[in-house]
Structures are given as structure tokens and as C-alpha cells.
Design an enzyme around this catalytic site. Structure first.
Site, PDB file in Angstrom:
ATOM      1  CG  ASP A  44      -1.941   1.063   1.217  1.00 47.02           C
ATOM      2  OD1 ASP A  44      -3.127   0.734   1.287  1.00 47.02           O
ATOM      3  OD2 ASP A  44      -1.572   2.261   1.148  1.00 47.02           O
TER       4      ASP A  44
ATOM      5  CG  ASP B 210      -2.927   3.483  -2.233  1.00 48.29           C
ATOM      6  OD1 ASP B 210      -3.931   2.755  -2.073  1.00 48.29           O
ATOM      7  OD2 ASP B 210      -2.344   4.052  -1.296  1.00 48.29           O
ATOM      8  CD  GLU B 211      -5.724  -1.362  -0.853  1.00 52.97           C
ATOM      9  OE1 GLU B 211      -5.413  -2.218  -0.011  1.00 52.97           O
ATOM     10  OE2 GLU B 211      -6.685  -0.602  -0.736  1.00 52.97           O
TER      11      GLU B 211
HETATM   12  P1  TTP Z   1      -5.271   5.041   1.310  1.00 51.19           P
HETATM   13  O1  TTP Z   1      -4.223   4.021   0.957  1.00 51.19           O
HETATM   14  O2  TTP Z   1      -6.367   4.638   2.221  1.00 51.19           O
HETATM   15  O3  TTP Z   1      -4.584   6.292   2.012  1.00 51.19           O
HETATM   16  P2  TTP Z   1      -3.191   6.969   1.730  1.00 51.19           P
HETATM   17  O4  TTP Z   1      -2.394   6.218   0.717  1.00 51.19           O
HETATM   18  O5  TTP Z   1      -3.419   8.413   1.414  1.00 51.19           O
HETATM   19  O6  TTP Z   1      -2.495   6.929   3.145  1.00 51.19           O
HETATM   20  P3  TTP Z   1      -1.819   5.680   3.877  1.00 51.19           P
HETATM   21  O7  TTP Z   1      -0.374   6.009   3.997  1.00 51.19           O
HETATM   22  O8  TTP Z   1      -2.495   5.607   5.210  1.00 51.19           O
HETATM   23  O9  TTP Z   1      -2.068   4.466   3.030  1.00 51.19           O
HETATM   24  O10 TTP Z   1      -5.925   5.633   0.005  1.00 51.19           O
HETATM   25  C1  TTP Z   1      -5.192   5.828  -1.204  1.00 51.19           C
HETATM   26  C2  TTP Z   1      -5.633   7.116  -1.868  1.00 51.19           C
HETATM   27  O11 TTP Z   1      -7.037   7.073  -2.110  1.00 51.19           O
HETATM   28  C3  TTP Z   1      -5.395   8.346  -1.026  1.00 51.19           C
HETATM   29  O12 TTP Z   1      -4.107   8.889  -1.214  1.00 51.19           O
HETATM   30  C4  TTP Z   1      -6.470   9.276  -1.479  1.00 51.19           C
HETATM   31  C5  TTP Z   1      -7.602   8.376  -1.923  1.00 51.19           C
HETATM   32  N1  TTP Z   1      -8.655   8.372  -0.863  1.00 51.19           N
HETATM   33  C6  TTP Z   1      -9.750   9.217  -1.020  1.00 51.19           C
HETATM   34  O13 TTP Z   1      -9.865   9.928  -2.035  1.00 51.19           O
HETATM   35  N2  TTP Z   1     -10.705   9.252  -0.028  1.00 51.19           N
HETATM   36  C7  TTP Z   1     -10.608   8.486   1.111  1.00 51.19           C
HETATM   37  O14 TTP Z   1     -11.479   8.556   1.997  1.00 51.19           O
HETATM   38  C8  TTP Z   1      -9.477   7.604   1.248  1.00 51.19           C
HETATM   39  C9  TTP Z   1      -9.326   6.758   2.482  1.00 51.19           C
HETATM   40  C10 TTP Z   1      -8.530   7.596   0.231  1.00 51.19           C
HETATM   41 MG    MG Z   2      -2.162   4.119   0.831  1.00 51.04          MG
END
Ligand code: TTP
Ligand code: MG
Length: 354
Positions: free
Chosen positions: A8, A106-107
Site C-alpha cells: 500500500d 494504490d494497493e
Molecule cells: P489510502 O491508501 O487509504 O490512504 P493513503 O495512501 O493516502 O495513506 P496511507 O499512507 O495511510 O495508506 O488511500 C489511497 C488514496 O485514495 C489516497 O491517497 C487518497 C484516496 N482516498 C480518497 O480519495 N478518499 C478516502 O477517503 C481515502 C481513504 C482515500
Molecule cells: Mg495508501
């Protein structure tokens, strides 16, 4: 030995922006709606780790985020940029395993069972992947490694940012025990509250609760939760589920308000989509019905189950529930449709789990 990896990206949208605007590096960065000096509407999509120190997080209202750190850099999302970066990243990740499954922008999961002999080697493999991503894209990710997707996913979140968490099978119980039940996939605030009334707050407490109690309280979902608390999960890493939905719709020979005819046609459509579903060996979570009135006003309504199923009765029960409000409409109907989506492909071992 099955070894699954979950990768991720760290604060993905914000990290991509930092990479493109080096001058904002080190500052708190929030991606989302325009805060309009505190009068904005909408939410934060994400923020970098510096902004998280101020208590800002994804889905927080942008005014709240602004209150917490008015001096942060607020940027509106540039989805094209995130999507092209994601495509390049996925290409890199997919070069490290034959079996991969992207689950969001992103995962993704990798089945690395045939790439490494043991969990120590898996950790080295993860380090190699991280190095390549840093070199090619100047971005950080966090990686979880475990015997199934559930454990790998929870693990990848444990040492963010830029972390690697390895959970070999013999450590699964100790790893899960102290964590709050919310860490388990599908347990949201509502289930969390219901479990709290049974005095269940940690995964250990959930595991120690008798399966029968959970089955009585939550039905099949209760049994599924208990299995997760035991650390059981799917090992199916597959990109095979390309198809997003299976649907059928039909126009009535004559517009009608006759409930029996309407439900009968929906049931026939249910049989048809169900046949396609089983042909593909899919399991669905979401049933959507489409209703078009004589004046062409078209409505959709959907309902989802916690656990993927291939049971035709679930489709029919959902139809009964979803069509009900439309049967009271004054207008005649011209067309109805049924669509299944949110697919998974379960392995036989998982079917036994439910
Ligand atoms: P995530 O992987 O949940 O969050 P992240 O990558 O920003 O942070 P982390 O380091 O905790 O993994 O989500 C990936 C992307 O998806 C995030 O950058 C933005 C988008 N997203 C939204 O648009 N709305 C949301 O509520 C979430 C959780 C994510
Ligand atoms: Mg992320």
C-alpha cells in the site's frame, strides 16, 4: 508454503503531489476540496504524514482540516496524475510475481509463494521491491507479509509509513490478539458497536467468544468474523475478476403497474444473471435493480451483503426489498433490470469457512 504480500502506497495522492512540487516537501499537505479560508465544503481525500500530526485524516471535512492547520498546503486532487503514477507502479509490482491482484489505486496483493522459500526471504524480497519503487518513482510504500490476504493487509498498515511487517503463520494469533476488532475487513463502526455490547473489543476477545454466540447474534456474518479472528483468510490472488458486473434488463410488452408481473419479470432476470454468475464461478456482494417508468424516469437501487454469495435466494430477497417502494409509484413501468456486482472468487476452503 503460501506467502502473500500486500503493498500500500504511503499517503498516495499527497506523496505524488510532493514529488511534483518539491517546494512543498516537509510542509503539511492536504489533498481535497478547496478550504476557502475555512468556509469550504467537501472533504480531505488524504494528507501527508506531517499533516496527520495535526490530527487531519482522510474523509475529514475540509473546514475541520483547515481549523486544525490553516497553514497547511491545500491542493485540489489531480486524478490524471495519480492514475498514471498508479499504472506505472502497478507495472513495477506486477514484475515481481505472476499472481497479483490490484484492489485500489494504490494497493495490491502479490502471491510470492514461488519466489521465496520462507518469511525471511520474503522480507528481503519486500526490501528489494521498495528499493525499486524508490529509485524509479521516488515514492514510499508499506508492505505486509502473511499466510493469507487478511493478515497481509492488516500487516501492511502496522508500520506506516515506509514499513515492512512480517507475520509468519505461527505468529498470527499473537499478532492479531491485541488489535481492535475494527482492523478486521468489513467490521465498521456499526458492527464494532454491536460487538462492544457483547464486551468484545479486541480480536482476542472475538476469538474467545463462542462461534455459536456470534452466529446467533449476526448470522453467517458472525461465523465469518470468528474465522477472521482466528486468522483465517483467502489466499486467492487473482486479476481474473475483470468483469465488473453482470446484468440483464427487459422492456415490458406493455407498460404495467401490475406488481405480480413486475416481480415475475425481475425473478426471471435474476435466474438469467444467476446462470451467468455460476458459469463464471463468481460470488457477488451487491444486487442492483433498475426501474424505468413510462415517462423514462430511470431509477436504480442497490443492496449489499457483508459476505460474497452465489445464492439465488439472496438475489430474490434483495429484489423483494428493493422493488417495494417503486410498486407504490403512481406511474406505470416500462422496463426493469437486475445487476450483480462486487465480485469475488472463493476457493472451496473459504466456502467451508462461512
Ligand atoms: P489510502 O491508501 O487509504 O490512504 P493513503 O495512501 O493516502 O495513506 P496511507 O499512507 O495511510 O495508506 O488511500 C489511497 C488514496 O485514495 C489516497 O491517497 C487518497 C484516496 N482516498 C480518497 O480519495 N478518499 C478516502 O477517503 C481515502 C481513504 C482515500
Ligand atoms: Mg495508501
Amino acid at each position: 508454503m503460501v506467502i502473500i504480500m500486500h503493498i500500500d502506497m504511503d499517503c498516495f495522492f499527497a506523496a505524488v503531489e510532493e514529488k511534483h512540487n518539491p517546494e512543498i516537501k516537509g510542509k503539511p499537505v492536504v489533498i481535497g476540496a478547496d478550504p476557502k479560508n475555512g468556509a469550504g465544503r467537501g472533504v480531505a481525500a488524504t494528507c501527508n504524514y506531517k499533516a496527520r500530526e495535526f490530527g487531519i485524516h482522510s474523509a475529514m471535512s475540509i473546514t475541520q482540516a483547515y481549523k486544525r492547520c490553516p497553514t497547511a498546503v491545500f491542493l485540489q486532487p489531480n486524478f490524471k496524475r495519480y492514475s498514471s503514477t498508479s499504472q506505472r507502479l502497478m507495472k513495477i509490482f506486477k514484475s515481481f510475481a505472476e499472481k497479483t491482484q490490484q484492489v485500489s489505486i494504490d494497493e495490491l496483493y502479490l502471491d510470492i509463494s514461488n519466489k521465496v522459500q520462507n518469511y525471511q526471504e520474503a522480507k528481503n524480497y519486500a526490501n528489494r521491491i521498495k528499493k525499486v519503487v524508490k529509485k524509479k518513482e521516488q515514492l514510499n510504500c508499506s508492505i505486509g507479509i502473511g499466510p493469507n490476504k487478511l493478515i497481509a493487509k492488516i500487516a501492511s498498515d502496522m508500520n506506516k509509513p515506509d514499513g515492512i511487517t512480517v507475520v509468519p503463520p505461527e505468529e498470527v494469533h499473537n499478532f492479531l490478539s491485541p488489535l481492535p476488532v475494527r482492523k478486521l475487513i468489513g467490521i465498521g463502526p456499526k458492527t464494532e458497536q454491536k460487538l462492544a455490547t457483547l464486551n468484545i473489543r479486541t480480536i482476542e476477545q472475538l476469538r474467545r467468544c463462542s462461534k455459536q454466540t456470534l452466529l446467533n447474534r449476526f448470522g453467517v456474518w458472525g461465523g465469518y468474523m470468528h474465522n477472521m479472528a482466528l486468522g483465517k483468510g483467502s489466499t486467492a490472488v487473482s486479476n481474473y475478476l475483470k468483469r465488473k458486473s453482470i446484468g440483464k434488463q427487459r422492456t415490458f410488452d406493455e407498460d404495467t403497474k401490475n406488481s405480480e408481473d413486475i416481480v415475475q419479470l425481475l425473478y426471471t432476470l435474476a435466474e438469467m444473471v444467476h446462470a451467468k454468475l455460476t458459469e463464471r464461478k463468481f460470488y457477488f456482494k451487491t444486487v442492483t435493480i433498475v426501474v424505468r417508468f413510462a415517462d423514462f424516469d430511470t431509477r436504480t437501487s442497490a443492496s449489499s451483503t457483508h459476505i460474497a454469495t452465489n445464492n439465488i435466494n439472496v438475489i430474490k430477497e434483495s429484489i423483494n426489498k428493493l422493488i417495494h417502494p417503486y410498486l407504490h409509484d403512481q406511474r406505470k413501468m416500462r422496463l426493469v433490470g437486475v445487476r450483480l456486482s462486487n465480485f469475488t472468487q472463493k476457493q472451496p476452503e473459504q466456502m467451508l469457512l462461512c
